[in-house]
Design a protein around this motif. Structure first.
Motif, PDB file in Angstrom:
ATOM      1  N   UNK B 360      70.231 -10.556 107.042  1.00 32.58           N
ATOM      2  CA  UNK B 360      70.520  -9.330 107.588  1.00 32.58           C
ATOM      3  C   UNK B 360      71.846  -8.770 106.339  1.00 32.58           C
ATOM      4  N   UNK B 361      71.798  -7.711 106.058  1.00 30.76           N
ATOM      5  CA  UNK B 361      72.980  -7.207 105.216  1.00 30.76           C
ATOM      6  C   UNK B 361      74.225  -7.435 105.374  1.00 30.76           C
ATOM      7  N   UNK B 362      74.621  -7.723 106.775  1.00 34.01           N
ATOM      8  CA  UNK B 362      75.721  -8.329 107.189  1.00 34.01           C
ATOM      9  C   UNK B 362      76.158  -9.495 106.758  1.00 34.01           C
ATOM     10  N   UNK B 363      75.091 -10.566 107.115  1.00 36.62           N
ATOM     11  CA  UNK B 363      75.106 -11.806 106.469  1.00 36.62           C
ATOM     12  C   UNK B 363      75.306 -12.202 105.130  1.00 36.62           C
ATOM     13  N   UNK B 364      74.523 -11.169 104.461  1.00 39.84           N
ATOM     14  CA  UNK B 364      74.482 -11.196 102.907  1.00 39.84           C
ATOM     15  C   UNK B 364      75.927 -10.886 102.438  1.00 39.84           C
ATOM     16  N   UNK B 365      76.777 -10.352 103.065  1.00 38.79           N
ATOM     17  CA  UNK B 365      78.421 -10.453 102.645  1.00 38.79           C
ATOM     18  C   UNK B 365      78.754 -11.905 102.800  1.00 38.79           C
ATOM     19  N   UNK B 366      78.646 -12.739 103.723  1.00 40.44           N
ATOM     20  CA  UNK B 366      78.838 -14.101 103.673  1.00 40.44           C
ATOM     21  C   UNK B 366      78.470 -14.910 102.631  1.00 40.44           C
ATOM     22  N   UNK B 367      77.050 -14.643 102.357  1.00 44.23           N
ATOM     23  CA  UNK B 367      76.328 -15.350 101.493  1.00 44.23           C
ATOM     24  C   UNK B 367      76.985 -15.185 100.003  1.00 44.23           C
ATOM     25  N   UNK B 368      77.255 -13.885  99.778  1.00 40.66           N
ATOM     26  CA  UNK B 368      77.627 -13.517  98.448  1.00 40.66           C
ATOM     27  C   UNK B 368      79.239 -14.500  98.196  1.00 40.66           C
ATOM     28  N   UNK B 369      79.997 -14.379  99.350  1.00 34.58           N
ATOM     29  CA  UNK B 369      81.093 -15.114  98.900  1.00 34.58           C
ATOM     30  C   UNK B 369      80.950 -16.418  99.059  1.00 34.58           C
ATOM     31  N   UNK B 370      80.122 -17.143  99.836  1.00 35.66           N
ATOM     32  CA  UNK B 370      79.901 -18.612 100.029  1.00 35.66           C
ATOM     33  C   UNK B 370      79.299 -19.016  98.887  1.00 35.66           C
TER      34      UNK B 370
END
Lengths: 274, 406
Positions: B360-370
Motif C-alpha cells: 500500500x502507498x501508506x506502507x511504502x512510506x514506512x518502507x522508504x524510511x526503514x
C-alpha cells in the motif's frame, strides 16, 4: 449582577419568555455583524448568541456548517468578532452576548487570551460545544476572573450524575438541547421536553433555554410554555444564507425575529386567557 | 493473541479518562457523552471477560487469517546493505490491511452491546471495506460515510462496500474528504445512539476510541515481538510504521514500549516536502489542538481552523493524529519522521521488483524510511517494518503518476 442574570430577571418580572437568536458570526461577512446584531435586538431578542465559525463544526447540521464556511471564506476570525461586539456595545449596553463555538478556537488563541479579548469586547458568556466540564481545564478560573459566564449544554440523554456535575460549574443559563441530533434537526417532542426541563430545574436554579429544533413561531411558542428562553438558530442562519447579498438583510432578519417573538407572546397571551 | 490483557505496564499510559499526558480526552458535545460512557463501560466489562477475547481470537484466526507472517525480505536487505529487514505482513490479512483487526473487535463488542446498526467513516475506503466485511459476516446493518471527493477517487472500494451490503453515503461538506466523513459519522451517531455502534477506523476520536482501537491493533506487535524472538533470538533494533491516524503504528509499537532498546519510528506523509506546506505531517509540522474529540497535534491555521492536507496516500491524508502518538513524541519514546510522495513511490516500486510484493502507498512510506535506517545499522542487527496493507488499491494512483491510463 451579570448582564445575563439581569436580563432573565427582567424577563421574569415582565412575564416574558426570553428569545435568544443565534447567528453565525461573520456570515455573510464580518463587516455586517454589528448591523445584524442590532437588527436582532430590534426584532425582540433578549440575548444574542454569536457562533464563532469553525472549519469542522461537528455538532452542527448542514445549515450552520454552510454558514461557518461562508464566514471563514469572508475572513472571519475571533478577533474580528470581538471588534464587532465592541462596536455593538457602543449603542447597546444591555443585551447580553454569548459566543458559541468550538474548543479549538480557544486552544489556538490560548485560553487566557481568548477569554480576556472576549471579556474586554463586552461578551458575557461562552458556550463551547466540545468542551465539557471534565475538559475545561483553566477555563472556569479564567472566566470567573474576567466576569465571563460559562454556558453548558444539557442533552436529553444527559444522566442525573452528569447534570449535577454540569450544574456545579454552569453560569448564566442552562442550554437544553431539545433532541438527540445536530443543530437544525426537526421534530420536537414537547412532552419529553417538559420532562427534561423539569429534571434540570430539580438540580439547577439557573434559567433554562431550549434550542436545537426550534424553527418557527409555532415551535417557538410551544417551547416557551416550558422554558425560560427559546433559542432559534438554523432558521435565521438559513435566511442569512438565502439573502446574504440583499441590501435589506438586517430588515429581513429583524422581521424574522419579530415573527418568532410574536409566536412566543401569543402563546403566552393564550395561556393567560385560558 | 490476547489483546489488552497481556501484561505491559506501558499499557497504562492512558489514564481512566483517556488522557495520554496532556493529549486525548473527550472533547465532545453533551449529546455524545452518554453514548461514550456507555461504550467505555461496555468495553471495560468485556475486557475482563475471557469469552470476549476468545471470540475475537477465533475471528482473527479463522476469518482474518492471523497470525500474519513475519517475513525476512532478503533481497531488499541485500539492496539496503545493512540490518536484516523483516516485514510484518498485515497485507496478508483478510481485506488486505490491518484495518480488519479493529473492525472485527469492535463488531464483536457492538453485537455484545445489542447494537444492530454499524456506522463508519472512511477515507480511501479500506476501513469502510473492513467494516462492511465484518458487518456482513455478523449480519449487521452498515452505513459508511465517505467524502464526496473520495467517493469519486475510490470508485472500486465504493463498489466493494456495496457488494458487501453496505450503504455508502457521500459527504459534501467541508473538504469532502476523511475528516468530513468523520464529522458526519459523529452526527449520525448523535442522532441514532440507541441502536447504532460507531466503528472508528483509527486510534483517533474521543475516549475510549484511542484506547479501544489500540488494544485491538496490539495483536500486530504481540505477534511480531514473539516472531522476531523465535527467528532472531533477540529483539529488533528498530520498528518502523507509517502514521496517518496511527492505528497500525500504535498496534505494532505498543508491545515494544517497555523494550527501551528497541527504537520506534513513526513515518508521516511528507507529501511534496514540509517546506511546500503540502503534506500531512502534524507531528512534524503541526501543533497541539482539539479536533474530533481529542487533543493532539493538528494541521491548522493560526486561528485554529483545520487546513487541507496532501499525501499521495489517501490513508495518510488526515490533518490529525492519534493522541497516544502525540504523547509518545512528547516523551520521546518514539521518533516521528517524514517521507515524501516521491520517496514512497520509489519504495513502492522497489518492493514490487525486489520482493514480489505490491505494498500500500501508506506502507511504502514506512518502507522508504526503514530501508534508509537499515543501511545505517549493522548486518548483525534486525529491524521490523510494518507492511500495513497491500497495494492493489493503489495501482491506478501509481499509474496516473506515471502518465499511464488503465
Amino acid at each position: 449582577m451579570s448582564r445575563i442574570s439581569q436580563t432573565f430577571a427582567a424577563c421574569r418580572a415582565a412575564g416574558r419568555t426570553a428569545l435568544i437568536p443565534y447567528i453565525t458570526g461573520g456570515d455573510p461577512d464580518p463587516q455586517q455583524l454589528v448591523a445584524l446584531m442590532h437588527a436582532l435586538v430590534d426584532g425582540g431578542a433578549d440575548l444574542i448568541e454569536i457562533g464563532v465559525p469553525f472549519s469542522d463544526p461537528m455538532a452542527d447540521g448542514p445549515v450552520i456548517q454552510a454558514a461557518c464556511a461562508r464566514a471563514l471564506a469572508a475572513g472571519t476570525t475571533p478577533a474580528k468578532l470581538c471588534e464587532a461586539v465592541a462596536r455593538f456595545r457602543e449603542r447597546d449596553e444591555a443585551t447580553p452576548v454569548v459566543f458559541m463555538g468550538y474548543a479549538n478556537s480557544l486552544e489556538a488563541a490560548g485560553y487566557e487570551t481568548y477569554v480576556e479579548r472576549a471579556a474586554s469586547a463586552g461578551v458575557d458568556g461562552l458556550l463551547t460545544v466540545d468542551l465539557p466540564p471534565e475538559e475545561a481545564g483553566s477555563l472556569p478560573d479564567l472566566a470567573a476572573q474576567h466576569g465571563i459566564e460559562l454556558i453548558y449544554l444539557v442533552a436529553p440523554n444527559t444522566t442525573a450524575a452528569r447534570l449535577q456535575k454540569i450544574s456545579a460549574v454552569a453560569g448564566g443559563f442552562i442550554y437544553a438541547v431539545a433532541l438527540k441530533g445536530v443543530t437544525g434537526s426537526a421534530n420536537l417532542d414537547t412532552t419529553l421536553l417538559a420532562d427534561q426541563v423539569a429534571a434540570i430545574r430539580r438540580v439547577s436554579q439557573l434559567p433554562v433555554a431550549v434550542g436545537f429544533g426550534v424553527r418557527d413561531a409555532a415551535s417557538a411558542g410551544a417551547v416557551a410554555q416550558v422554558a425560560d428562553a427559546v433559542v432559534v438558530g438554523s432558521a435565521l442562519v438559513q435566511l442569512i444564507g438565502e439573502h446574504g447579498e440583499a441590501t435589506d438583510l438586517p430588515e429581513r432578519l429583524r422581521a424574522a425575529v419579530a415573527e418568532l417573538r410574536r409566536g412566543i407572546d401569543e402563546k403566552a397571551a393564550m395561556e393567560v386567557r385560558s | 493473541m490476547a489483546i489488552a490483557t497481556e501484561s505491559n505496564p506501558a499499557a497504562s499510559a492512558a489514564s481512566s479518562d483517556g488522557r495520554f499526558g496532556s493529549f486525548g480526552g473527550r472533547f465532545v458535545s453533551e449529546t455524545l457523552m452518554a453514548p461514550l460512557e456507555e461504550l467505555t463501560a461496555a468495553y471495560l466489562e468485556a475486557r475482563q471477560d475471557p469469552t470476549f477475547h476468545a471470540e475475537i481470537e477465533r475471528e482473527l484466526h479463522a476469518f482474518v487469517g492471523r497470525p500474519t507472517p513475519l517475513y525476512l525480505a532478503e533481497r531488499l536487505t541485500r539492496r539496503a546493505g545493512g540490518a536484516r529487514i523483516y516485514l510484518k505482513r498485515e497485507d496478508l490479512a483478510h481485506t488486505g490491511a490491518h484495518k480488519i483487526n479493529n473492525t472485527v473487535g469492535q463488531a464483536v463488542l457492538a453485537a455484545r452491546m445489542g447494537k444492530q446498526r454499524i456506522i463508519a467513516e472512511t477515507g480511501a475506503g479500506q476501513h469502510g471495506v473492513a467494516t462492511a466485511t465484518v458487518a456482513a459476516r455478523m449480519g449487521l446493518e452498515c452505513v459508511v460515510y465517505m467524502g464526496a471527493d473520495d467517493v469519486k477517487r475510490q470508485a472500486a472500494n465504493v463498489y466493494r462496500m456495496r457488494l458487501l451490503g453496505a450503504e455508502v453515503r457521500p459527504v459534501d461538506a467541508g473538504t469532502r474528504t476523511l475528516k468530513d466523513a468523520l464529522n458526519e459519522a459523529m452526527r449520525d451517531w448523535v442522532a441514532h445512539v440507541d441502536d447504532t455502534f460507531y466503528i472508528i477506523g483509527s486510534v483517533a476520536g474521543p475516549h475510549p476510541y484511542p484506547t479501544l482501537v489500540r488494544d485491538l491493533q496490539r495483536v500486530i506487535g504481540i505477534e511480531a515481538r514473539r516472531q522476531i524472538q523465535e527467528i532472531e533470538g533477540a529483539l529488533p533494533a528498530a520498528v518502523v510504521a507509517c502514521v496517518g491516524g496511527g492505528s497500525n503504528a500504535i498496534g505494532i509499537f505498543h508491545p515494544f514500549l517497555d523494550d527501551t532498546e528497541v527504537a520506534l519510528y513513526g513515518v508521516e506523509a511528507g507529501g511534496e516536502g514540509l517546506a511546500s506546506g503540502r503534506h500531512a505531517a502534524p507531528l512534524n509540522a503541526g501543533r497541539p489542538g482539539v479536533l474530533h474529540g481529542a487533543r493532539s497535534y493538528l494541521m491548522e491555521s493560526p486561528e485554529g481552523q483545520i487546513i487541507g492536507t496532501h499525501s499521495i496516500s489517501a490513508g495518510l491524508d488526515y490533518p490529525g493524529v492519534g493522541p497516544e502518538h502525540a504523547y509518545l513524541k512528547e516523551c520521546a519514546r518514539a521518533h516521528y519522521v517524514t517521507v515524501t510522495d516521491a520517496e514512497a513511490l520509489e519504495a513502492f516500486h522497489r518492493l514490487a521488483r525486489c520482493e514480489g510484493i505490491l505494498p500500500a502507498l501508506e506502507s511504502a512510506h514506512a518502507l522508504a524510511y526503514g530501508e534508509r535506517l537499515a543501511a545505517e545499522l549493522s548486518p548483525e542487527q534486525a529491524l521490523i517494518i510494518n507492511l500495513s496493507g497491500r497495494g492493489d488499491k493503489d495501482i491506478a494512483t501509481v499509474a496516473a503518476r506515471e502518465g499511464i491510463e488503465l
